[in-house]
Write an enzyme that holds these catalytic residues in place. Structure first.
Site, PDB file in Angstrom:
ATOM      1  N   HIS A 231       0.864  -1.204   0.000  1.00 12.24           N
ATOM      2  CA  HIS A 231       0.000   0.000   0.000  1.00 12.24           C
ATOM      3  C   HIS A 231       0.894   1.246   0.000  1.00 12.24           C
ATOM      4  CE1 HIS A 231      -3.372   2.568   0.644  1.00 12.24           C
ATOM      5  NE2 HIS A 231      -3.682   2.283   1.894  1.00 12.24           N
TER       6      HIS A 231
ATOM      7  N   HIS B 286      -2.200  -2.273  -9.690  1.00 12.02           N
ATOM      8  CA  HIS B 286      -3.183  -1.629  -8.804  1.00 12.02           C
ATOM      9  C   HIS B 286      -4.436  -2.494  -8.772  1.00 12.02           C
ATOM     10  CE1 HIS B 286      -5.800   1.407  -7.037  1.00 12.02           C
ATOM     11  NE2 HIS B 286      -4.699   2.035  -6.690  1.00 12.02           N
TER      12      HIS B 286
ATOM     13  N   ASP C 140       2.736   5.531  -6.810  1.00 10.14           N
ATOM     14  CA  ASP C 140       3.903   5.368  -5.930  1.00 10.14           C
ATOM     15  C   ASP C 140       5.210   5.238  -6.687  1.00 10.14           C
ATOM     16  OD1 ASP C 140       1.564   3.703  -4.152  1.00 10.14           O
ATOM     17  OD2 ASP C 140       2.764   5.252  -3.208  1.00 10.14           O
TER      18      ASP C 140
HETATM   19  C1  SDX Z   1      -1.457   2.132  -3.416  1.00  8.53           C
HETATM   20  O1  SDX Z   1      -6.163   0.750  -3.197  1.00  8.53           O
HETATM   21  C2  SDX Z   1      -5.698   1.935  -3.462  1.00  8.53           C
HETATM   22  O2  SDX Z   1      -6.375   2.813  -3.936  1.00  8.53           O
HETATM   23  C3  SDX Z   1      -4.223   2.084  -3.112  1.00  8.53           C
HETATM   24  C4  SDX Z   1      -3.596   3.412  -3.496  1.00  8.53           C
HETATM   25  C5  SDX Z   1      -4.198   4.576  -2.732  1.00  8.53           C
HETATM   26  O3  SDX Z   1      -4.111   5.707  -3.235  1.00  8.53           O
HETATM   27  O4  SDX Z   1      -4.652   4.351  -1.590  1.00  8.53           O
HETATM   28  O5  SDX Z   1      -3.744   3.638  -4.883  1.00  8.53           O
HETATM   29  C6  SDX Z   1      -2.117   3.428  -3.157  1.00  8.53           C
HETATM   30  O6  SDX Z   1      -1.383   1.335  -2.519  1.00  8.53           O
HETATM   31  C7  SDX Z   1      -0.969   1.816  -4.806  1.00  8.53           C
HETATM   32  C8  SDX Z   1      -0.344   0.399  -4.926  1.00  8.53           C
HETATM   33  C9  SDX Z   1       1.068   0.440  -4.371  1.00  8.53           C
HETATM   34  N1  SDX Z   1       1.594  -0.945  -4.259  1.00  8.53           N
HETATM   35  C10 SDX Z   1       2.609  -1.343  -5.070  1.00  8.53           C
HETATM   36  O7  SDX Z   1       3.071  -0.674  -5.997  1.00  8.53           O
HETATM   37  C11 SDX Z   1       3.147  -2.722  -4.708  1.00  8.53           C
HETATM   38  C12 SDX Z   1       3.321  -3.568  -5.992  1.00  8.53           C
HETATM   39  N2  SDX Z   1       1.974  -3.871  -6.498  1.00  8.53           N
HETATM   40  C13 SDX Z   1       1.374  -5.126  -6.144  1.00  8.53           C
HETATM   41  O8  SDX Z   1       1.716  -5.611  -4.890  1.00  8.53           O
HETATM   42  C14 SDX Z   1      -0.084  -5.225  -6.557  1.00  8.53           C
HETATM   43  O9  SDX Z   1      -0.178  -4.761  -7.831  1.00  8.53           O
HETATM   44  C15 SDX Z   1      -1.132  -4.555  -5.709  1.00  8.53           C
HETATM   45  C16 SDX Z   1      -1.052  -4.963  -4.276  1.00  8.53           C
HETATM   46  C17 SDX Z   1      -1.026  -3.073  -5.805  1.00  8.53           C
HETATM   47  C18 SDX Z   1      -2.485  -4.957  -6.263  1.00  8.53           C
HETATM   48  O10 SDX Z   1      -2.586  -6.306  -6.061  1.00  8.53           O
HETATM   49  P1  SDX Z   1      -3.939  -7.107  -6.418  1.00  8.53           P
HETATM   50  O11 SDX Z   1      -5.022  -6.226  -6.872  1.00  8.53           O
HETATM   51  O12 SDX Z   1      -4.233  -7.994  -5.284  1.00  8.53           O
HETATM   52  O13 SDX Z   1      -3.542  -7.845  -7.707  1.00  8.53           O
HETATM   53  P2  SDX Z   1      -3.102  -9.306  -7.725  1.00  8.53           P
HETATM   54  O14 SDX Z   1      -2.117  -9.525  -6.631  1.00  8.53           O
HETATM   55  O15 SDX Z   1      -4.320 -10.142  -7.789  1.00  8.53           O
HETATM   56  O16 SDX Z   1      -2.304  -9.362  -9.106  1.00  8.53           O
HETATM   57  C19 SDX Z   1      -2.937  -9.759 -10.276  1.00  8.53           C
HETATM   58  C20 SDX Z   1      -1.823 -10.460 -11.046  1.00  8.53           C
HETATM   59  C21 SDX Z   1      -1.142 -11.549 -10.215  1.00  8.53           C
HETATM   60  O17 SDX Z   1      -0.663 -12.509 -11.126  1.00  8.53           O
HETATM   61  P3  SDX Z   1      -1.588 -13.872 -11.327  1.00  8.53           P
HETATM   62  O18 SDX Z   1      -1.721 -14.508  -9.955  1.00  8.53           O
HETATM   63  O19 SDX Z   1      -2.895 -13.394 -11.901  1.00  8.53           O
HETATM   64  O20 SDX Z   1      -0.760 -14.724 -12.289  1.00  8.53           O
HETATM   65  O21 SDX Z   1      -0.792  -9.520 -11.374  1.00  8.53           O
HETATM   66  C22 SDX Z   1       0.419  -9.905 -10.721  1.00  8.53           C
HETATM   67  C23 SDX Z   1       0.044 -10.868  -9.607  1.00  8.53           C
HETATM   68  O22 SDX Z   1       1.112 -11.741  -9.332  1.00  8.53           O
HETATM   69  N3  SDX Z   1       0.996  -8.672 -10.178  1.00  8.53           N
HETATM   70  C24 SDX Z   1       2.289  -8.358 -10.248  1.00  8.53           C
HETATM   71  C25 SDX Z   1       2.389  -7.096  -9.662  1.00  8.53           C
HETATM   72  N4  SDX Z   1       1.174  -6.688  -9.241  1.00  8.53           N
HETATM   73  C26 SDX Z   1       0.315  -7.683  -9.558  1.00  8.53           C
HETATM   74  N5  SDX Z   1       3.352  -9.007 -10.740  1.00  8.53           N
HETATM   75  C27 SDX Z   1       4.550  -8.390 -10.637  1.00  8.53           C
HETATM   76  N6  SDX Z   1       4.734  -7.162 -10.083  1.00  8.53           N
HETATM   77  C28 SDX Z   1       3.672  -6.488  -9.580  1.00  8.53           C
HETATM   78  N7  SDX Z   1       3.834  -5.294  -9.044  1.00  8.53           N
END
Ligand code: SDX
Length: 426
Positions: free
Chosen positions: A265, A306, A364
């Site tokens: 997050h 996201h 971010d």
């Molecule tokens: C913020 O919610 C909000 O509004 C948050 C925010 C706010 O203003 O409050 O916008 C702020 O928190 C932005 C996000 C910051 N976090 C990061 O940058 C951390 C890296 N991102 C990931 O951890 C991830 O993308 C999340 C946590 C942000 C979102 O995760 P989800 O929605 O649970 O997505 P998911 O884990 O289901 O991913 C879907 C697929 C998966 O692959 P499969 O299982 O379908 O094969 O995409 C892949 C994931 O493995 N994936 C990634 C990835 N993010 C998702 N693979 C590699 N690198 C990534 N960053």
């Protein structure tokens, strides 16, 4: 007009459920009556679950649209200051000039924490993470500003608490950093703007002046605006859930800070810079892209992806433009870490895995780069996010209390444990 309903057929029994439609966005099935049919819904992470109705912020992840009280983030970032947004989120409309003058005056008046709060810092080790200090000190505000005479159901008490938080959190954030550096606290100054005050409390000392740079304070103001609110993200939902029990507002915001700290997050901005430091040079980018795609590797590309945006995060587009402006104006375009970031972004955006999964750089990714360019230390990135998001947290907390349909949040579970069994004779 007959309300549209959804029909559920469970074990041969037909259950009709109302469909609810907000002013924008796709509709929802109201399942709140399901428990009386001894059946529950299951939705880990609430990807498909609306926990509340809200009129504060609208996000369309497909279109990449973000509105605060109906106003597009692009126009707010261009035309407004952060305190305009804080006022808008809480009150529903942008302030006119008289309202804005009064609001700024009130925020300035409340910007100094109770003098005894200084002692709370001293309980922490100097090397404590600023977010650990902020959780503790903001939580301790519940013992200074919300006694038995203050009621969450009193609109004036909520308004005062909200303004106290918006006013004091920047001071506490800056002092968390000063404390980690072993420096004396610098107090807010009436003549400085909200952003200038934070930067002055961060970087000046009692005997050295911090020279305000309009490029830096303008870019910092934009960071605050872009991070002010984002509907029901993890930390805002935390504030709502804690607040739903009638808890002290300062304790609610401390819980929001704790949730925001996580690298998935708000901690992603700090994690992005840490990741760039680990990648070190462009020759190693493909190795890390490969790791991010490897299911057996826990590494994820920080600053990418996201839960809602499956298109570009509109804040990231604005943050990227600010990033380029700041790098150019501060002559940092050739700084290796920034060149590496822009190269990583290019490679990831062309990579089939990221394109297919619609994983774009989020706010971010760029905010970490901009904050580093502004001279803000990595350890303070999430603290800056927390001070910006305080406006959204208090607006949602207020909206929840105002909503007479609000109930204490109490999610259910799918039990997977042992069946009933007797305790053995020991
Ligand atoms: C913020 O919610 C909000 O509004 C948050 C925010 C706010 O203003 O409050 O916008 C702020 O928190 C932005 C996000 C910051 N976090 C990061 O940058 C951390 C890296 N991102 C990931 O951890 C991830 O993308 C999340 C946590 C942000 C979102 O995760 P989800 O929605 O649970 O997505 P998911 O884990 O289901 O991913 C879907 C697929 C998966 O692959 P499969 O299982 O379908 O094969 O995409 C892949 C994931 O493995 N994936 C990634 C990835 N993010 C998702 N693979 C590699 N690198 C990534 N960053």
């Amino acid at each position: 007009m007959a309300k549209i309903k959804a029909k559920l057929i469970i074990q041969g029994k037909e259950i009709e459920l109302p469909i609810v439609q907000g002013s924008m966005g796709y509709p929802a099935i109201d399942v709140s009556s399901l428990h009386s049919n001894t059946i529950k819904t299951f939705d880990p992470g609430f990807s498909s679950t609306a926990e509340c109705s809200s009129s504060i912020t609208f996000v369309d992840g497909g279109k990449g649209e973000l509105l605060h009280r109906g106003h597009p983030i692009e126009q707010l970032a261009e035309k407004c200051e952060y305190l305009d947004i804080a006022y808008l989120l809480f009150n529903g409309e942008l302030p006119n000039s008289r309202e804005k003058t009064g609001y700024i005056k009130s925020i300035k008046e409340h910007s100094l924490p109770h003098d005894q709060l200084n002692n709370i810092f001293r309980g922490f080790r100097r090397d404590a993470h600023p977010m650990a200090v902020m959780v503790g000190v903001v939580g301790s505000m519940s013992a200074f500003y919300f006694d038995e005479n203050m009621k969450v159901n009193n609109q004036n008490h909520r308004k005062l608490s909200a303004q106290r938080l918006i006013a004091k959190v920047p001071t506490i954030a800056a002092w968390s950093y000063a404390y980690s550096q072993g420096r004396p606290f610098v107090y807010p100054k009436d003549e400085l703007s909200y952003s200038e005050n934070f930067l002055n409390m961060m970087f000046s000392t009692p005997n050295t002046k911090y020279l305000q740079n309009p490029v830096i304070s303008k870019a910092f103001e934009k960071i605050l605006i872009l991070h002010a609110d984002h509907e029901q993200n993890a930390s805002t939902s935390t504030v709502r859930l804690v607040g739903s029990s009638g808890a002290n507002p300062f304790a609610c915001v401390a819980a929001g800070i704790a949730s925001l700290w996580g690298p998935a997050h708000g901690g992603a901005n700090e994690a992005t810079l840490k990741m760039l430091g680990e990648i070190r040079n462009e020759g190693r980018i493909n190795e890390y892209i490969k790791r991010a795609k490897d299911k057996t590797d826990s590494f994820r590309l920080m600053g990418f992806g996201h839960r809602i945006y499956k298109n570009k995060d509109p804040r990231a587009i604005i943050m990227k433009a600010t990033c380029h402006e700041v790098l150019d104006e501060l002559g940092l375009r050739n700084d290796p870490i920034f060149k590496l970031a822009l190269k990583l972004e290019k490679i990831a955006l062309e990579d089939e895995y990221f394109v297919k999964k619609k994983l774009y750089p989020n706010v971010d990714f760029y905010s970490g780069i901009v904050m580093k360019a502004l001279g803000i230390p990595n350890s303070m990135f999430t603290a800056v996010f927390a001070l910006a998001r305080t406006a959204g947290w208090v607006a949602h907390w207020n909206e929840m209390i105002l909503n007479e349909n609000s109930k204490i949040g109490r999610p259910r579970q799918i039990y997977t444990g042992k069946l009933r069994r007797d305790v053995p004779n020991l």
